[in-house]
Design an enzyme around this catalytic site. Structure first.
Site, PDB file in Angstrom:
ATOM      1  N   GLN A 166     -22.519 -50.709  25.997  1.00 23.38           N
ATOM      2  CA  GLN A 166     -23.031 -51.120  24.461  1.00 23.38           C
ATOM      3  C   GLN A 166     -21.655 -50.769  23.565  1.00 23.38           C
ATOM      4  OE1 GLN A 166     -26.664 -49.244  23.582  1.00 23.38           O
ATOM      5  NE2 GLN A 166     -27.654 -49.989  25.641  1.00 23.38           N
ATOM      6  N   ILE A 215       0.458 -23.642  38.338  1.00 25.17           N
ATOM      7  CA  ILE A 215      -0.512 -24.629  37.920  1.00 25.17           C
ATOM      8  C   ILE A 215      -0.988 -25.558  39.052  1.00 25.17           C
ATOM      9  CG2 ILE A 215       1.035 -26.654  37.069  1.00 25.17           C
ATOM     10  CD1 ILE A 215       0.114 -26.264  34.393  1.00 25.17           C
ATOM     11  N   HIS A 234      -9.587 -21.900  41.887  1.00 25.94           N
ATOM     12  CA  HIS A 234     -10.774 -21.572  41.525  1.00 25.94           C
ATOM     13  C   HIS A 234     -11.147 -19.802  41.816  1.00 25.94           C
ATOM     14  CE1 HIS A 234     -15.261 -22.288  41.104  1.00 25.94           C
ATOM     15  NE2 HIS A 234     -15.403 -21.266  41.783  1.00 25.94           N
ATOM     16  N   PHE A 292     -24.842 -43.714  15.860  1.00 18.50           N
ATOM     17  CA  PHE A 292     -26.170 -42.865  15.706  1.00 18.50           C
ATOM     18  C   PHE A 292     -26.596 -42.346  14.294  1.00 18.50           C
ATOM     19  CE2 PHE A 292     -24.161 -42.617  19.979  1.00 18.50           C
ATOM     20  CZ  PHE A 292     -24.651 -43.508  20.580  1.00 18.50           C
ATOM     21  N   SER A 332     -32.609 -49.252  11.751  1.00 17.10           N
ATOM     22  CA  SER A 332     -33.122 -50.297  12.744  1.00 17.10           C
ATOM     23  C   SER A 332     -33.248 -51.435  11.829  1.00 17.10           C
ATOM     24  CB  SER A 332     -34.401 -49.982  13.042  1.00 17.10           C
ATOM     25  OG  SER A 332     -34.491 -48.585  13.981  1.00 17.10           O
ATOM     26  N   GLU A 344     -34.235 -47.559  16.510  1.00 17.11           N
ATOM     27  CA  GLU A 344     -34.644 -46.001  16.443  1.00 17.11           C
ATOM     28  C   GLU A 344     -35.885 -45.490  17.125  1.00 17.11           C
ATOM     29  OE1 GLU A 344     -33.893 -46.633  12.347  1.00 17.11           O
ATOM     30  OE2 GLU A 344     -33.010 -44.506  12.282  1.00 17.11           O
TER      31      GLU A 344
HETATM   32  C1  LIG Z   1     -15.054 -29.768  32.806  1.00 22.31           C
HETATM   33  C2  LIG Z   1     -14.920 -28.590  33.878  1.00 22.31           C
HETATM   34  C3  LIG Z   1     -16.247 -28.277  34.616  1.00 22.31           C
HETATM   35  C4  LIG Z   1     -16.238 -27.315  35.334  1.00 22.31           C
HETATM   36  N1  LIG Z   1     -17.339 -27.156  36.226  1.00 22.31           N
HETATM   37  C5  LIG Z   1     -17.376 -25.647  36.986  1.00 22.31           C
HETATM   38  C6  LIG Z   1     -18.810 -25.533  37.581  1.00 22.31           C
HETATM   39  O1  LIG Z   1     -19.572 -26.227  37.489  1.00 22.31           O
HETATM   40  N2  LIG Z   1     -18.465 -24.440  38.246  1.00 22.31           N
HETATM   41  C7  LIG Z   1     -17.643 -23.588  38.603  1.00 22.31           C
HETATM   42  O2  LIG Z   1     -17.514 -22.983  39.380  1.00 22.31           O
HETATM   43  N3  LIG Z   1     -16.485 -24.303  38.072  1.00 22.31           N
HETATM   44  C8  LIG Z   1     -16.150 -25.102  37.419  1.00 22.31           C
HETATM   45  N4  LIG Z   1     -15.078 -25.445  36.660  1.00 22.31           N
HETATM   46  C9  LIG Z   1     -13.932 -24.329  36.772  1.00 22.31           C
HETATM   47  C10 LIG Z   1     -13.149 -25.056  37.910  1.00 22.31           C
HETATM   48  O3  LIG Z   1     -13.708 -24.710  39.222  1.00 22.31           O
HETATM   49  C11 LIG Z   1     -11.817 -24.206  37.836  1.00 22.31           C
HETATM   50  O4  LIG Z   1     -11.152 -24.228  36.837  1.00 22.31           O
HETATM   51  C12 LIG Z   1     -10.862 -24.556  39.050  1.00 22.31           C
HETATM   52  O5  LIG Z   1     -11.413 -24.358  40.307  1.00 22.31           O
HETATM   53  C13 LIG Z   1      -9.348 -23.860  38.978  1.00 22.31           C
HETATM   54  O6  LIG Z   1      -8.790 -24.493  39.755  1.00 22.31           O
HETATM   55  P1  LIG Z   1      -7.169 -25.285  39.494  1.00 22.31           P
HETATM   56  O7  LIG Z   1      -6.610 -25.688  40.575  1.00 22.31           O
HETATM   57  O8  LIG Z   1      -7.569 -26.246  38.446  1.00 22.31           O
HETATM   58  O9  LIG Z   1      -6.634 -24.048  38.587  1.00 22.31           O
HETATM   59  P2  LIG Z   1      -5.498 -23.732  37.557  1.00 22.31           P
HETATM   60  O10 LIG Z   1      -6.076 -24.321  36.346  1.00 22.31           O
HETATM   61  O11 LIG Z   1      -4.309 -24.623  37.992  1.00 22.31           O
HETATM   62  O12 LIG Z   1      -4.869 -22.572  37.676  1.00 22.31           O
HETATM   63  C14 LIG Z   1      -6.016 -21.317  37.290  1.00 22.31           C
HETATM   64  C15 LIG Z   1      -5.163 -20.098  37.596  1.00 22.31           C
HETATM   65  O13 LIG Z   1      -5.262 -19.725  38.901  1.00 22.31           O
HETATM   66  C16 LIG Z   1      -4.138 -19.321  39.203  1.00 22.31           C
HETATM   67  N5  LIG Z   1      -3.787 -19.854  40.517  1.00 22.31           N
HETATM   68  C17 LIG Z   1      -3.818 -21.030  41.009  1.00 22.31           C
HETATM   69  N6  LIG Z   1      -3.579 -21.151  42.248  1.00 22.31           N
HETATM   70  C18 LIG Z   1      -3.040 -20.090  42.724  1.00 22.31           C
HETATM   71  C19 LIG Z   1      -2.632 -19.296  43.905  1.00 22.31           C
HETATM   72  N7  LIG Z   1      -2.731 -20.029  44.894  1.00 22.31           N
HETATM   73  N8  LIG Z   1      -2.426 -18.243  44.009  1.00 22.31           N
HETATM   74  C20 LIG Z   1      -2.563 -17.345  42.874  1.00 22.31           C
HETATM   75  N9  LIG Z   1      -2.850 -17.919  41.885  1.00 22.31           N
HETATM   76  C21 LIG Z   1      -3.013 -19.053  41.592  1.00 22.31           C
HETATM   77  C22 LIG Z   1      -3.072 -19.926  38.243  1.00 22.31           C
HETATM   78  O14 LIG Z   1      -2.072 -19.067  38.014  1.00 22.31           O
HETATM   79  C23 LIG Z   1      -4.129 -19.743  37.005  1.00 22.31           C
HETATM   80  O15 LIG Z   1      -4.101 -18.374  36.365  1.00 22.31           O
HETATM   81  C24 LIG Z   1     -14.833 -26.515  35.751  1.00 22.31           C
HETATM   82  C25 LIG Z   1     -13.759 -26.665  35.027  1.00 22.31           C
HETATM   83  C26 LIG Z   1     -13.692 -27.687  34.146  1.00 22.31           C
HETATM   84  C27 LIG Z   1     -12.479 -28.099  33.304  1.00 22.31           C
HETATM   85  S1  FES Z   2     -21.655 -47.707  25.911  1.00 28.71           S
HETATM   86 FE1  FES Z   2     -21.569 -45.509  26.800  1.00 28.71          FE
HETATM   87  S2  FES Z   2     -21.136 -44.237  25.517  1.00 28.71           S
HETATM   88 FE2  FES Z   2     -21.442 -46.110  24.226  1.00 28.71          FE
END
Ligand SMILES: Cc1cc2nc3c(=O)[nH]c(=O)nc-3n(C[C@H](O)[C@H](O)[C@H](O)COP(=O)(O)OP(=O)(O)OC[C@H]3O[C@@H](n4cnc5c(N)ncnc54)[C@H](O)[C@@H]3O)c2cc1C
Ligand code: FES
Ligand code: FES
Length: 1309
Positions: free
Chosen positions: A116, A260, A353, A793, A1075, A1256
């Site tokens: 849309q 990272i 994570h 909207f 609308s 709407e």
């Molecule tokens: C939009 C969004 C939705 C999400 N939804 C969920 C969800 O529903 N449930 C949930 O549980 N989580 C959720 N998350 C969180 C997500 O699971 C974590 O951010 C992710 O797992 C982190 O992993 P990464 O590799 O991106 O870490 P990074 O961001 O790269 O690093 C995170 C941290 O871990 C450290 N690190 C990374 N690797 C190592 C290593 N091997 N040893 C030591 N330290 C390390 C880094 O130094 C840093 O401090 C969400 C995140 C986002 C952005």
């Molecule tokens: S068509 Fe998906 S946000 Fe507008």
């Protein structure tokens, strides 16, 4: 080892082309690079934090270890550019374009009407594309999983899913190939069955035609010995080692530098919390972190494996080992499926994570309960650390030393007699952080029900993953029976009693999960013949299989020429270019030489005097050019509405957090934003800020006038009724969440104070006037251009003007082009949304259900300035009858003035709130009398020639037809019986069903606003350019105008082009709102085309066999003007508030929806199993566009009533400033069966070609889900002996639902 001072060259590919960056900045994301540097603007910015999917791209990498190429979707906004060395990126531009050929995914989403406004479309396309690259014949589950992280605010997802499901092989049958409902092969497709699209038109998917992985990258990976890479930016250095030893050394010398990996934790911290890391270490090239090793005890999974890869690894192991060994693996797989979105799981790593140590992590409680451990390394050596309660210390902190690196995670095999389960409950079913999450493990010795070992961990109950150690102690060595568990619940309650008092829901969830676990364990013990007692059924998950939906609409008549597009389901005019990413939105416009960026500085106090604004630090920052304050405004410093003034920039005091105080102008977005954070404002707080309607009532803080209507004698009528009942309901506000945030580009022409403004505005004329007044120049120097809006909207009618005024002052002062594009968080903070309301009512009724009197009082929270709140109040009071003829009706709406950001127009303009109060009242009557709600609705509905409560005559015939038809189509009565049966058979799950009608006034009650104009030019080659007052924001107004012009000029639609809406070509216009866009502009376009067609008549008569092109050339030779304006003078609507009567609308659109939900009473989770909607749309001008409007509005209503919750701090700061905190409906929220029927044989003399306005009305129909939930909750309450009226406020979030169900667990907390 320290990071080298030398920099390396970053090398990767984008859409098959090599990109080498000599000076790659570690702070640059791929999204920024694509949009700003490569000018690939198809990839959109929607949130910047991985929460919306608008920026989805496909990443491909070559893995030399097994010589494979992997493809995965990812969020470009979270991908650091430096992470991409050696990768190939595919963006929406890389898979197809209108210049070459379009890709089948682009074609199918577009032709199935899945685009849309189109702002989400490139992201949808790329998620689907990445899926198809891995699996050309996906299942429907694969598709919904792939799209789970892509938000769309317009379509309601049904058409997107329908377009994508055409790739599923198993789906092909006679009806489905044409987009129809599955008839099970019984019905032959006939020519009479009109369809929204025909699958047979689609290009086949040919995987051999896809872009290949660049051989140069394979060569690079195979031949070059990988080396450590270093990149230096303005503030950050990036080091990417290859060897584990290098990594260890780097981390030892720089313990504070983060590793990272997926950047899904670090990235959002940098962006949203302003964290600066001078050095980051990327470890994705260290192969040891990806190893997977099986041992007799379990499997070591490398910490660098992404969550998606981890899931694949575990799934593979599940297929290799007996079930009893893979209990923990399966629990993790279950949790991994729900965690974040596919894009997040594709990059987030297992190690990242664990180390992120989120309090509500989904995996950590399961890993901990499952006795997992990590192998950590540092320069002192390697050690194994158990993932237990000691590991997780606090938010973001673990027991590991800063220099330690997690190399791998041991996931043990389960043993015989061991059971592991994971549960979670989140504000939205998918792609949302959990409220509470848990991992539970119990171990029995062989043949015994006595607990040998048990481990329970929760997330979301305190600052980190927490062990329920005391509860475990209460269970261990005891038999698994009701007595033990009952004791366990009591202990568990005490164990987490330090939770804040408002955390009843979280506490309740901890109990519910333990109960669910207990049922599953009972079931297992029974299957294993360990116990013989009759066990309660385990609770099956809510249904999730999406059915094929039905869309019914009328065929055009046989007499209509094949070339005439009116009444046909024509695809949105720009759908294809939206799907290829070629459609241009405001922020996609190329940069103008010398362009500056404007970032806003907003108040951090809700009610305060500004004592000083110190801009000196900001002005010293690199790139900052100027700071714009109120003093710089050359013209009017305020905007006025309904007798109240609003500062363009705050002058002496602020009245809400988020009010704009000044704005920083800089040479780039980054510099402007850094400048904005450096501005220091001092305040002196003023007393008694008001945040709630209740506070406002106490302090009599209102915007005047109140609006009131009354018919009959309400006071008298109450004296003679059988019953009087009083009730109330609160309906929360709603954020527009248009996918494209507020955006504009103001360009000073350079002479005579002329300005060109490219802007996403629903009302260009008002914006033109506002800018002219602010700059003290005549309107003829300001021209506004609106190409398209990425959703609006109602949120881009008024709020955009203030922003444009500020940007114009900046452009005027600097004499440079100025771009202003809000971040998602800023947009949510500043621009307000739908008004939250408190609705109170007193209703008098008879034993038979007839309502004789009702007295309704609504208080709206308008925020700090009036904006259009008085007009919203008027529309509310005008709809307080909804579909019901209440003979004595009094309704009053008070507009409360508070210190929250001002609310504004929003699709439905108050009706969704007002009608919901009425509907709640009607249902209360049913609950008091113990009558089914539909009986009360029917008995009170308007019938025969009727008069509204403001004495407007109308016929409710089509309302009643919609009502009857909806009940028949949905098999309402049959399903009521089925619902009752289901509820009888299920203790912990309940179903509910509800039908909701709407009568919606179309157009503006202020008669002068019902007008429109158009300009139609015919060019010498026969092509036609139409311009009209409507702005294209996804609602398809340009598509419909093309259809009108095509019909009136008797030319194919392809000859007609609509480029933009512009105040130069069509002046003095009114907003695309109410609308009314098609009604008004359709008539204006028709008028202009008819003038032109008549002018051509003599030529046509002279040469009847000539072609259109012949006639046009001839007309030019004959000096006939081929340019005409058209005008529509709409209905003279009016409303006299003193007399309480009027004719505010030319007509009503009617609709009825029936929804059924299934809910889990223990968690408050629910699923809409089916929705049927019947709408009287008159003679639809374009059924696909109209059905799209109905579905989209319905889903927006579903969000309003069940999901979307705005949360404020006690000091008035909006907490919910992005998709991670504020959940709009995602694909998982779509009704599993979602059917829309346009009422046949409906005619409307008041609008173009007998159609009806449709944008709407259907928002309110979303309340059928709310009332179905309420119905199901009532059934749950009945189980514990609670009957009669009860309160459930909107949105009916899982929390409200769960607490309202009054299960034994909610009663415990
Ligand atoms: C939009 C969004 C939705 C999400 N939804 C969920 C969800 O529903 N449930 C949930 O549980 N989580 C959720 N998350 C969180 C997500 O699971 C974590 O951010 C992710 O797992 C982190 O992993 P990464 O590799 O991106 O870490 P990074 O961001 O790269 O690093 C995170 C941290 O871990 C450290 N690190 C990374 N690797 C190592 C290593 N091997 N040893 C030591 N330290 C390390 C880094 O130094 C840093 O401090 C969400 C995140 C986002 C952005
Ligand atoms: S068509 Fe998906 S946000 Fe507008
Ligand atoms: S912009 Fe990247 S997910 Fe929203």
């Amino acid at each position: 080892m320290s990071a080298s001072a030398e920099r390396d060259t970053l090398c990767f590919f984008v859409n098959g082309k090599k990109v080498t960056e000599e000076r790659a900045d570690p702070e640059t994301t791929l999204l920024y690079f694509l949009r700003q540097k490569l000018r690939l603007t198809g990839t959109k910015y929607g949130c910047g934090g991985g929460g919306c999917g608008a920026c989805t791209v496909m990443v491909s990498r070559y893995r030399p270890s097994n010589k494979t190429i992997v493809h995965y979707s990812a969020n470009a906004c979270l991908l650091p550019l430096c992470q991409l060395h050696g990768a190939a990126i595919t963006t929406v531009e890389g898979i197809g374009s209108t210049k070459t050929s379009i890709h089948p995914v682009q074609e199918r989403i577009a032709k199935a009407h899945g685009s849309q406004c189109g702002f989400c479309t490139p992201g949808m396309v790329m998620s689907m594309y990445a899926l198809l690259r891995n699996n050309p014949h996906p299942s429907l589950d694969d598709i919904t999983e792939a799209l789970a992280g892509n938000l769309c605010r317009c379509t309601g997802y049904r058409p997107i899913v329908d377009g994508c499901r055409t790739f599923c092989q198993q789906e092909v049958n006679c009806c489905q190939i044409s987009g129809g409902k599955d008839c099970g092969g019984k019905k032959e497709k006939t020519d009479e069955t009109p369809l929204l699209f025909n699958k047979l038109d689609f290009l086949p998917l040919d995987p051999t035609q896809e872009l290949i992985f660049p051989p140069e990258l394979i060569l690079m990976a195979e031949t070059n010995r990988p080396q450590m890479l270093t990149f230096h930016g303005e503030r950050m250095t990036w080091v990417s080692p290859v060897l584990l030893e290098e990594l260890v050394q780097l981390k030892t010398s720089n313990p504070k530098a983060p590793l990272i990996m997926g950047n899904t934790n670090i990235g959002p911290d940098i962006k949203f919390k302003g964290v600066v890391h001078p050095l980051v270490i990327s470890s994705i090239r260290v192969l040891e972190l990806f190893e997977v090793t099986e041992t007799p005890n379990g499997v070591w999974v490398g910490a660098g494996n992404t969550l998606s890869d981890t899931r694949v690894i575990l799934k593979k192991l599940c297929s290799q080992f007996p079930e009893e060994k893979t209990e923990l693996f399966r629990a993790l797989i279950h949790q991994l499926w729900n965690l974040g979105s596919k894009q997040i799981r594709n990059v987030a790593t297992l190690g990242g994570h664990i180390m992120s140590a989120y309090p509500n992590s989904d995996l950590n409680p399961v890993l901990a309960a499952g006795n997992c451990s990590v192998s950590a390394i540092c320069s002192d050596g390697r050690r194994e650390v158990p993932l237990n309660q000691d590991f997780f210390v606090s938010f973001g902190k673990t027991i590991l030393k800063p220099e330690e690196i997690v190399v791998a995670v041991l996931i043990p095999f389960s043993r015989k007699g061991e059971f592991v389960r994971a549960f979670r409950q989140a504000p939205r079913k998918e792609s949302a952080f959990a409220t509470v999450t848990t991992g539970m493990r119990v171990m029995f010795s062989e043949g015994s029900r006595v607990v040998e070992d048990v481990s329970i961990y929760y997330g979301g109950v305190c600052a980190t993953t927490a062990s329920a150690a005391k509860t475990c102690a209460a269970v261990i060595a005891r038999p698994w029976n009701d007595e033990t568990l009952s004791h366990a619940y009591d202990v568990l309650m005490k164990e987490f009693d330090s939770l804040p008092s408002k955390a009843e829901f979280r506490r309740c969830l901890t109990l519910s999960f333990l109960f669910k676990f207990s049922l599953e364990v009972f079931q297992k013990l029974s299957e294993m013949s360990v116990i013989e007692d009759k066990v309660m059924e385990k609770i099956e998950p809510l249904p999730r299989e999406i059915q094929l939906s039905q869309q019914e609409f009328q065929c055009v008549s046989d007499a209509q020429s094949d070339h005439n597009p009116v009444g046909r389901p024509i695809m949105h005019l720009s759908a294809i270019s939206q799907a290829t990413g070629e459609a241009v939105y405001c922020d996609d416009l190329p940069t103008i030489d010398g362009e500056l960026f404007l970032a806003l500085v907003t108040s951090s106090r809700a009610h305060a005097k500004i004592t000083s604004v110190d801009v000196s630090s900001a002005l010293r920052l690199p790139g900052v050019v100027d700071v714009i304050t109120a003093k710089d405004i050359p013209g009017k410093k305020t905007r006025s509405f309904d007798g109240y003034d609003e500062d363009v920039l705050a002058q002496t005091q602020v009245t809400c957090i988020g009010q704009i105080v000044c704005a920083v102008l800089a040479d780039s977005r980054t510099h402007a934003k850094r400048g904005a954070s450096a501005v220091k404002i001092s305040y002196e707080d003023l007393p008694d800020p008001i945040f709630t309607v209740e506070d406002a009532i106490k302090q009599s803080s209102y915007f005047e006038p109140w609006r009131k209507l009354e018919r009959g004698n309400v006071t008298e009528a109450f004296k003679s009724v059988d019953f009087v009942h009083e009730g109330e309901i609160r309906i929360g506000g709603q954020e527009h969440f248009y996918m494209e945030t507020q955006s504009m580009l103001v360009v000073p022409v350079g002479e005579e104070s002329e300005f060109k403004i490219y802007v996403a505005s629903q009302w260009p004329t008002l914006l033109q006037m506002a800018v002219a007044e602010t700059l003290a120049i005549p309107s003829n120097r300001v021209s506004c251009h609106v190409k398209r809006l990425g959703g609006a909207f109602g949120g881009k009618v008024f709020k955009t003007n203030i922003l444009a005024c500020i940007a114009s002052v900046a452009a005027w002062k600097s004499n440079c082009a100025v771009r202003c594009v809000l971040e998602r968080g800023e947009d949510m903070l500043i621009t307000g949304g739908r008004h939250p309301v408190l609705g109170k009512y007193k209703v008098g009724f008879q034993k038979d259900g007839r309502i004789l009197a009702a007295d309704l009082q609504i208080y709206t929270n308008a925020g700090n300035v009036v904006d259009k709140s008085i007009v919203v109040a008027e529309k509310m009071v005008l709809h307080l009858d909804n579909a019901y003829n209440i003979p004595n009706l009094r309704g009053q709406v008070a507009t409360c003035r508070t210190n929250l950001p001002s609310n504004t127009s929003f699709r439905g303009f108050g009706v969704p709130q007002a009608a919901c109060v009425v509907e709640n009242m009607i249902r209360d009557v049913g609950l008091v009398l113990q009558f089914p709600a539909d009986q009360i609705q029917e008995i009170n509905m308007y019938r025969g020639p009727s008069l509204t409560h403001y004495k407007m005559e109308f016929s409710p015939e089509n309302l009643l037809r919609c009502w009857d038809e909806c009940k028949v189509k949905s098999d309402y009565h049959g399903r009521c019986i089925a619902v009752e049966k289901f509820n009888h058979q299920n203790r912990w799950k309940k179903r509910g069903i509800a039908v909701t009608p709407v009568k919606y006034g179309i157009g503006f009650p202020e008669g002068f606003m019902n007008q429109a104009a158009a300009l139609v030019n015919i060019y010498e080659d026969g092509s036609v350019l139409v311009t009209h007052a409507g702005t294209e924001m996804g609602q398809g107004v340009h598509t419909k105008m093309q259809q009108v012009a095509s019909q009136e000029l008797h030319v194919p639609p392809s000859k007609v082009y609509i480029s933009e809406t512009c105040t130069d070509t069509v002046p003095n216009t009114f907003p695309s709102a109410a609308s009314f866009g098609t009604d008004a502009n359709g008539m204006a376009v028709k008028n202009a085309c008819q003038t032109l067609y008549q002018r051509l008549e003599p030529i046509r008569l002279k040469n009847p066999k000539g072609t259109w092109e012949n006639w046009v050339s001839e007309a030019i030779m004959e000096k006939i003007s081929l340019s005409a304006t058209g005008f529509y003078r709409g209905a003279d609507t009016h409303m006299n508030w003193e007399k309480m009567e009027g004719h505010p609308y030319p007509y009503f659109t009617f609709g009825v929806s029936c929804s059924e939900v299934e809910l889990d009473c223990l968690t408050g989770d629910y699923r809409t199993v089916r929705t049927d909607i019947v709408v009287d749309n008159g003679q639809s001008l374009n059924p696909s566009v109209d059905i799209g409007q109905i579905e989209g509005a319905f889903m927006q209503g579903l969000g309003l009533y069940t999901l979307e919750e705005l949360k404020f701090s006690p000091s008035g700061l909006l907490y919910t400033r992005g998709p991670s905190q504020y959940q709009i409906p995602a694909v998982c929220d779509m009704p599993l069966s979602f059917n829309v029927y346009l009422l046949s044989d409906s005619h409307n003399p008041h609008a173009i070609y007998s159609s009806k306005g449709i944008g709407e009305p259907a928002v309110f129909l979303g309340s059928s889900v709310f009332f179905a939930i309420k119905d199901a909750v009532a059934a749950a309450r009945k189980e514990v002996g609670l009957t009669g009226c009860f309160s459930l406020d909107s949105p009916a979030t899982a929390e409200r639902i769960c607490l309202a169900c009054a299960s034994p667990f909610t009663q415990k907390v």
